[in-house]
Design a protein around this motif. Structure first.
Motif, PDB file in Angstrom:
ATOM      1  N   VAL A   1       0.841  -1.200   0.000  1.00 30.63           N
ATOM      2  CA  VAL A   1       0.000   0.000   0.000  1.00 30.63           C
ATOM      3  C   VAL A   1       0.875   1.249   0.000  1.00 30.63           C
ATOM      4  N   VAL A   2       1.941   1.248   0.765  1.00 31.05           N
ATOM      5  CA  VAL A   2       2.864   2.394   0.791  1.00 31.05           C
ATOM      6  C   VAL A   2       3.441   2.639  -0.591  1.00 31.05           C
ATOM      7  N   ARG A   3       3.819   1.566  -1.299  1.00 36.21           N
ATOM      8  CA  ARG A   3       4.366   1.726  -2.651  1.00 36.21           C
ATOM      9  C   ARG A   3       3.313   2.292  -3.598  1.00 36.21           C
ATOM     10  N   ARG A   4       2.092   1.816  -3.485  1.00 32.14           N
ATOM     11  CA  ARG A   4       1.026   2.312  -4.360  1.00 32.14           C
ATOM     12  C   ARG A   4       0.719   3.779  -4.066  1.00 32.14           C
ATOM     13  N   VAL A   5       0.690   4.131  -2.811  1.00 25.39           N
ATOM     14  CA  VAL A   5       0.439   5.526  -2.436  1.00 25.39           C
ATOM     15  C   VAL A   5       1.541   6.427  -3.002  1.00 25.39           C
ATOM     16  N   ALA A   6       2.784   5.982  -2.945  1.00 29.03           N
ATOM     17  CA  ALA A   6       3.888   6.783  -3.486  1.00 29.03           C
ATOM     18  C   ALA A   6       3.699   7.031  -4.983  1.00 29.03           C
ATOM     19  N   ALA A   7       3.187   6.035  -5.700  1.00 25.89           N
ATOM     20  CA  ALA A   7       2.929   6.218  -7.130  1.00 25.89           C
ATOM     21  C   ALA A   7       1.814   7.230  -7.354  1.00 25.89           C
ATOM     22  N   VAL A   8       0.767   7.188  -6.536  1.00 28.98           N
ATOM     23  CA  VAL A   8      -0.320   8.161  -6.647  1.00 28.98           C
ATOM     24  C   VAL A   8       0.193   9.568  -6.363  1.00 28.98           C
ATOM     25  N   VAL A   9       1.011   9.717  -5.330  1.00 28.09           N
ATOM     26  CA  VAL A   9       1.546  11.035  -4.973  1.00 28.09           C
ATOM     27  C   VAL A   9       2.415  11.586  -6.102  1.00 28.09           C
ATOM     28  N   ALA A  10       3.236  10.735  -6.689  1.00 27.97           N
ATOM     29  CA  ALA A  10       4.079  11.199  -7.803  1.00 27.97           C
ATOM     30  C   ALA A  10       3.217  11.670  -8.967  1.00 27.97           C
ATOM     31  N   GLU A  11       2.147  10.935  -9.262  1.00 25.96           N
ATOM     32  CA  GLU A  11       1.259  11.333 -10.347  1.00 25.96           C
ATOM     33  C   GLU A  11       0.461  12.581  -9.969  1.00 25.96           C
ATOM     34  N   ARG A  12       0.115  12.716  -8.695  1.00 27.87           N
ATOM     35  CA  ARG A  12      -0.559  13.938  -8.227  1.00 27.87           C
ATOM     36  C   ARG A  12       0.320  15.157  -8.484  1.00 27.87           C
ATOM     37  N   ASP A  13       1.614  15.014  -8.216  1.00 24.93           N
ATOM     38  CA  ASP A  13       2.537  16.132  -8.439  1.00 24.93           C
ATOM     39  C   ASP A  13       2.641  16.462  -9.926  1.00 24.93           C
ATOM     40  N   ARG A  14       2.686  15.427 -10.747  1.00 23.17           N
ATOM     41  CA  ARG A  14       2.768  15.658 -12.197  1.00 23.17           C
ATOM     42  C   ARG A  14       1.510  16.333 -12.709  1.00 23.17           C
ATOM     43  N   LEU A  15       0.347  15.864 -12.262  1.00 27.83           N
ATOM     44  CA  LEU A  15      -0.919  16.438 -12.711  1.00 27.83           C
ATOM     45  C   LEU A  15      -1.051  17.882 -12.245  1.00 27.83           C
ATOM     46  N   THR A  16      -0.672  18.148 -11.005  1.00 23.77           N
ATOM     47  CA  THR A  16      -0.728  19.519 -10.481  1.00 23.77           C
ATOM     48  C   THR A  16       0.148  20.446 -11.305  1.00 23.77           C
ATOM     49  N   ALA A  17       1.357  19.999 -11.587  1.00 19.64           N
ATOM     50  CA  ALA A  17       2.275  20.830 -12.379  1.00 19.64           C
ATOM     51  C   ALA A  17       1.729  21.076 -13.780  1.00 19.64           C
ATOM     52  N   ALA A  18       1.144  20.041 -14.396  1.00 18.75           N
ATOM     53  CA  ALA A  18       0.603  20.199 -15.743  1.00 18.75           C
ATOM     54  C   ALA A  18      -0.550  21.200 -15.757  1.00 18.75           C
ATOM     55  N   LEU A  19      -1.398  21.172 -14.747  1.00 16.22           N
ATOM     56  CA  LEU A  19      -2.517  22.115 -14.674  1.00 16.22           C
ATOM     57  C   LEU A  19      -2.017  23.536 -14.422  1.00 16.22           C
ATOM     58  N   ARG A  20      -1.043  23.676 -13.557  1.00 18.48           N
ATOM     59  CA  ARG A  20      -0.484  25.011 -13.295  1.00 18.48           C
ATOM     60  C   ARG A  20       0.238  25.549 -14.517  1.00 18.48           C
ATOM     61  N   ASP A  21       0.879  24.666 -15.293  1.00 19.05           N
ATOM     62  CA  ASP A  21       1.525  25.104 -16.540  1.00 19.05           C
ATOM     63  C   ASP A  21       0.505  25.676 -17.512  1.00 19.05           C
ATOM     64  N   ARG A  22      -0.748  25.271 -17.368  1.00 13.19           N
ATOM     65  CA  ARG A  22      -1.824  25.789 -18.211  1.00 13.19           C
ATOM     66  C   ARG A  22      -2.438  27.069 -17.639  1.00 13.19           C
ATOM     67  N   GLY A  23      -1.833  27.583 -16.588  1.00 14.53           N
ATOM     68  CA  GLY A  23      -2.302  28.830 -15.996  1.00 14.53           C
ATOM     69  C   GLY A  23      -3.465  28.674 -15.045  1.00 14.53           C
ATOM     70  N   LEU A  24      -3.780  27.448 -14.650  1.00 17.30           N
ATOM     71  CA  LEU A  24      -4.911  27.200 -13.761  1.00 17.30           C
ATOM     72  C   LEU A  24      -4.493  27.274 -12.300  1.00 17.30           C
ATOM     73  N   GLU A  25      -5.397  27.752 -11.476  1.00 17.14           N
ATOM     74  CA  GLU A  25      -5.167  27.795 -10.037  1.00 17.14           C
ATOM     75  C   GLU A  25      -5.441  26.408  -9.456  1.00 17.14           C
ATOM     76  N   VAL A  26      -4.436  25.827  -8.819  1.00 15.48           N
ATOM     77  CA  VAL A  26      -4.579  24.512  -8.189  1.00 15.48           C
ATOM     78  C   VAL A  26      -3.919  24.575  -6.815  1.00 15.48           C
ATOM     79  N   PRO A  27      -4.686  24.482  -5.734  1.00 18.32           N
ATOM     80  CA  PRO A  27      -4.056  24.485  -4.409  1.00 18.32           C
ATOM     81  C   PRO A  27      -3.237  23.228  -4.191  1.00 18.32           C
ATOM     82  N   ASP A  28      -2.286  23.305  -3.275  1.00 17.35           N
ATOM     83  CA  ASP A  28      -1.498  22.127  -2.926  1.00 17.35           C
ATOM     84  C   ASP A  28      -2.418  21.074  -2.329  1.00 17.35           C
TER      85      ASP A  28
END
Length: 382
Positions: free
Chosen positions: A280-307
């Motif tokens: 479960v810890v390994r799976r959560v780490a994969a979700v967190v990494a993808e969360r960071d990528r998705l957040t960055a991609a949305l912010r690169d589009r000029g969208l407001e995304v809270p942490d």
């Protein structure tokens, strides 16, 4: 003529996320992507599948009403006494049990808003008053997206019996930090039960966001609510749990338990999941990494995304939210809109998130009102 209670008649119908297979058929496409319900994108843990296969042969018998094995596992896992632990049929059922246990008609339940959408419904069913404290910006000049703990403490009155702090907050993903939460807990009268709703605790990476079980210690009016539906991947089996500092609180919640509501298979699956915590810890780490990528991609589009400290991200789109969600569905992507406020998007697989981002790129230029630039900047609308 038989009539339901007025409070029940006035309840809005709960609307779960659309079934992706239904949407795919409607659109005439091979598949749709569902990013609406904060499920993890992984299949069940192998140990869970084995536990389900083993216990399937026992389903002609009632489950253990006290969930003794699961209670013992949770007790050992978190270093608490079994008398402090209450398993339940999902965290939502435990929320209902809490309202039944501590709220008489005319009392109050306090919580931030917007937060978990069931809180006001639970108050309504219990005949209790909802004390809703508006969110505040987590960053200067941003949209309102995090708890106003000072406002929440000030809103407590002599009628307040129950207070929910959803941390991380659903649907915004923001989390309150240790010092502020400790000050808040010290301010709340000991006659009010504070429930730290930590359904998304496993996804927290900010070291300053405290583990509610640590803050609970020594505070008899604090309890922690968690679930196996999210990080542990058991959404379809409905099992959550409450841990209370005061065993009397746990006993009260246990008394409102619907007999046999945590199935044999759910109990066995939860135990198997706990024993697979490394995976479960390994799976959560994969979700967190993808969360960071998705957040960055949305912010690169000029969208407001809270942490976000959860397994979803929040887009405070304001008035165009429903329009954007409908347009995304038309492109085979299901998200969770909160009309007039924002869009909650579950972190999926990289492939699913790329489908969402491509659909969003198609949708935003066509948003009718306010201007797409306002949506992108997060400017107040409406």
């Amino acid at each position: 003529m038989v009539s339901a209670r007025p409070a029940v008649q006035a309840l809005p119908a709960y609307k779960p996320g659309r079934n992706p297979a239904d949407l795919a058929r409607e659109l005439g496409v091979d598949r749709a992507v569902k990013l609406a319900s904060n499920e993890v994108p992984f299949p069940p843990l192998p140990a869970v599948v084995q536990a389900l296969a083993t216990t399937a042969a026992e389903t002609h018998r009632y489950p253990d009403n006290g969930a003794a094995v699961l209670t013992a596992e949770l007790s050992a896992h978190y270093g608490v006494d079994p008398a402090q632990v209450v398993p339940g049929c999902g965290a939502v059922m435990l929320c209902q049990q809490l309202a039944q246990s501590f709220n008489d008609p005319g009392t109050a339940i306090a919580f931030a808003w917007r937060s978990f959408e069931m809180y006001p419904l639970l108050a309504q069913v219990a005949g209790a008053r909802s004390t809703q404290v508006p969110l505040v910006p987590s960053v200067p000049g941003g949209s309102a997206d995090t708890h106003d703990l000072d406002g929440l403490a000030a809103a407590v009155d002599e009628d307040t019996r129950l207070l929910f702090v959803c941390n991380p907050n659903n649907p915004t993903g923001t989390a309150v930090r240790r010092a502020a939460l400790e000050r808040f807990l010290d301010r709340v009268p000991d006659t009010v039960l504070v429930v730290l709703d930590e359904a998304y605790r496993e996804f927290v990476t900010d070291p300053d966001v405290p583990d509610g079980l640590e803050l609970m210690r020594g505070r008899p009016n604090v309890a922690v609510l968690r679930t196996f539906s999210k990080a542990w991947g058991l959404a379809g089996l409905r099992v959550g749990y409450l841990v209370a500092e005061d065993p009397a609180v746990a006993d009260a919640v246990r008394r409102t338990h619907v007999p046999f509501s945590v199935s044999t298979m759910a109990q066995a699956a939860a135990v198997a999941a706990l024993r697979s915590s490394d995976e479960v810890v390994r799976r959560v780490a994969a979700v967190v990494a993808e969360r960071d990528r998705l957040t960055a991609a949305l912010r690169d589009r000029g969208l407001e995304v809270p942490d976000s400290q959860a397994n979803f991200v929040w887009l405070p789109l304001g008035e165009p939210t429903a329009e954007v969600a409908r347009a995304l569905e038309g492109r085979g992507v299901i998200t969770r809109p909160f009309a007039g406020e924002g869009l909650r998007v579950t972190v999926g697989t990289p492939e699913e998130d790329d489908v969402f981002l491509a659909a969003l790129d198609d949708v935003l230029p066509g948003v009718s009102a306010p201007a797409a630039d306002d949506v992108r900047s997060g400017a107040p609308v409406g």
